[in-house]
Design a protein around this motif. Structure first.
Motif, mmCIF file in Angstrom:
data_model
loop_
_atom_site.group_PDB
_atom_site.id
_atom_site.type_symbol
_atom_site.label_atom_id
_atom_site.label_comp_id
_atom_site.label_asym_id
_atom_site.label_seq_id
_atom_site.Cartn_x
_atom_site.Cartn_y
_atom_site.Cartn_z
ATOM 1 N N LEU A 166 12.450 8.630 1.303
ATOM 2 C CA LEU A 166 11.291 8.567 0.402
ATOM 3 C C LEU A 166 11.540 9.328 -0.900
ATOM 4 O O LEU A 166 11.944 10.479 -0.894
ATOM 5 C CB LEU A 166 10.062 9.152 1.110
ATOM 6 C CG LEU A 166 8.773 9.241 0.306
ATOM 7 C CD1 LEU A 166 8.292 7.856 -0.090
ATOM 8 C CD2 LEU A 166 7.712 9.972 1.119
ATOM 9 N N ARG A 168 9.133 10.013 -3.934
ATOM 10 C CA ARG A 168 7.773 9.864 -4.460
ATOM 11 C C ARG A 168 7.742 9.695 -5.976
ATOM 12 O O ARG A 168 6.821 9.090 -6.517
ATOM 13 C CB ARG A 168 6.928 11.075 -4.066
ATOM 14 C CG ARG A 168 6.703 11.214 -2.563
ATOM 15 C CD ARG A 168 5.949 12.508 -2.249
ATOM 16 N NE ARG A 168 5.838 12.743 -0.818
ATOM 17 C CZ ARG A 168 4.812 12.344 -0.064
ATOM 18 N NH1 ARG A 168 3.814 11.689 -0.628
ATOM 19 N NH2 ARG A 168 4.773 12.604 1.223
ATOM 20 N N GLU A 173 2.389 5.756 -4.143
ATOM 21 C CA GLU A 173 2.376 5.942 -2.697
ATOM 22 C C GLU A 173 2.002 4.648 -1.976
ATOM 23 O O GLU A 173 2.560 4.323 -0.927
ATOM 24 C CB GLU A 173 1.413 7.072 -2.318
ATOM 25 C CG GLU A 173 1.894 8.445 -2.747
ATOM 26 C CD GLU A 173 1.258 9.573 -1.957
ATOM 27 O OE1 GLU A 173 0.360 9.281 -1.124
ATOM 28 O OE2 GLU A 173 1.665 10.723 -2.149
ATOM 29 N N GLU A 196 8.744 11.661 6.296
ATOM 30 C CA GLU A 196 8.569 10.223 6.131
ATOM 31 C C GLU A 196 7.668 9.645 7.211
ATOM 32 O O GLU A 196 6.896 8.720 6.957
ATOM 33 C CB GLU A 196 9.935 9.550 6.109
ATOM 34 C CG GLU A 196 10.701 9.874 4.837
ATOM 35 C CD GLU A 196 12.201 9.863 4.989
ATOM 36 O OE1 GLU A 196 12.895 9.911 3.961
ATOM 37 O OE2 GLU A 196 12.693 9.831 6.135
ATOM 38 N N PHE A 199 4.255 10.436 6.041
ATOM 39 C CA PHE A 199 3.875 9.595 4.912
ATOM 40 C C PHE A 199 3.540 8.177 5.359
ATOM 41 O O PHE A 199 2.554 7.588 4.913
ATOM 42 C CB PHE A 199 5.023 9.549 3.894
ATOM 43 C CG PHE A 199 4.778 8.599 2.751
ATOM 44 C CD1 PHE A 199 3.958 8.961 1.693
ATOM 45 C CD2 PHE A 199 5.363 7.337 2.741
ATOM 46 C CE1 PHE A 199 3.718 8.088 0.635
ATOM 47 C CE2 PHE A 199 5.142 6.457 1.692
ATOM 48 C CZ PHE A 199 4.309 6.830 0.637
#
Length: 316
Positions: A166, A168, A173, A196, A199
């Motif tokens: 990931l 960002r 997102e 992750e 997320f």
């Protein structure tokens, strides 16, 4: 070819002194990119790895290709973009526990990758296709390229290994979650970290993260636990492989890529999943002991020395 990987590699500048980068007046030039970190790691362990990408028609692009070729990675599928530049990034080592990365890669050559840049025979001739969540974040055309590569891999019996990786800073997102979930659902092996998992599924427990990925379509999930090691999960089995102690972490960036290289190396050598994860842990630990994304990637004798110094069993 054992492994084919797709993505951007940039020129990396690191201040020669620790602290705020604003105070630095001398920098070292190196190279870094998650996908080529893995490819170089595999090459050092005796495997054949190939890299698909684009670089700019500039000195940085020539330096990147020469370096990666010099590490034994096949660069025959790297194209030169005559209009876009090679990406650049800076790594600021404020202190051991505070490493910051700044990217200058918008509209870079690699962000111009398209499905037309793929060679089906090249992908079909490999055993694994390694992809990350970084490449699709670079542009819509890069996302389409990754999806097409996966399609070609599946049509030709090539296993897909996906590291969400990931970033960002590269996309929203919402878009990141949507694309990463789609890619994970198409992968045979997924290599997430706890962050992750949180997320993508709002979970921090390795077992729950793995269940979410398996329910999403992945056959095998290896959750990276940092210094604690890694946990592996399939529909039939699971376990935790402890990490290797590191006296001093010099540079943590690149450890996850080292883990992926070690894991893939183990699978290519016919190891079962737990033993392949153990090799991944060893490579990841060795990477953290050296400054730079690829400088700490080990050769076989270094892995054997570390693994023989601490034989850990699987904790079930």
């Amino acid at each position: 070819m054992d492994v084919v990987t797709i993505g951007e590699t940039m020129v990396l500048f690191t201040p020669n002194s620790a602290g705020y980068m604003r105070h630095a007046n001398q920098f070292s030039m190196k190279f870094g990119g998650a996908e080529t970190n893995v490819a170089i790691g595999l090459s050092r362990l005796g495997h054949k790895a190939g890299w698909v990408s684009k670089v700019g028609n500039d000195e940085f692009g020539k330096a990147v290709v020469a370096f990666i070729k010099g590490e034994g990675v096949d660069v025959s599928q790297v194209k030169v973009d005559l209009k876009r530049p090679t990406g650049v990034y800076f790594k600021e080592l404020r202190r051991t526990s505070d490493v910051r990365v700044y990217y200058y890669r918008k509209d870079s050559a690699a962000s111009g990758l398209t499905p037309e840049d793929l060679n089906e025979e090249y992908i079909a001739g490999s055993k694994f296709l390694h992809i990350t969540g970084i490449t699709p974040a670079l542009s819509d055309s890069c996302a389409s390229t990754v999806l097409e590569a996966i399609k070609l891999a599946k049509e030709n019996g090539v296993q897909v290994v996906f590291d969400p990786n990931l970033r960002r800073k590269l996309w929203s997102e919402e878009k990141a979650r949507q694309v990463l979930l789609e890619l994970a659902s198409l992968a045979d092996i997924v290599l997430p970290g706890i962050d992750e998992g949180k997320f993508m599924f709002n979970e921090t427990d390795p077992q729950k993260i793995a269940n979410c990925f398996i329910n999403n379509g992945s056959a095998k999930v290896v959750v990276k636990l940092g210094a604690e090691g890694a946990a592996f999960f399939t529909n039939e089995t699971s376990g935790v492989i402890p990490g290797y102690p590191v006296d001093q972490v010099v540079d943590p960036v690149g450890a996850g890529d080292g883990f992926a290289a070690g894991l893939l190396s183990g699978l290519l050598n016919g190891l079962n999943l737990p033993d392949a994860v153990k090799r991944g842990n060893a490579v990841g630990a060795l990477v953290t002991m050296v400054e730079g994304d690829v400088e700490g990637l080990p050769e076989p004798d270094e892995i054997e020395a570390l693994m023989n110094s601490k034989g850990e069993d699987v904790e079930r």
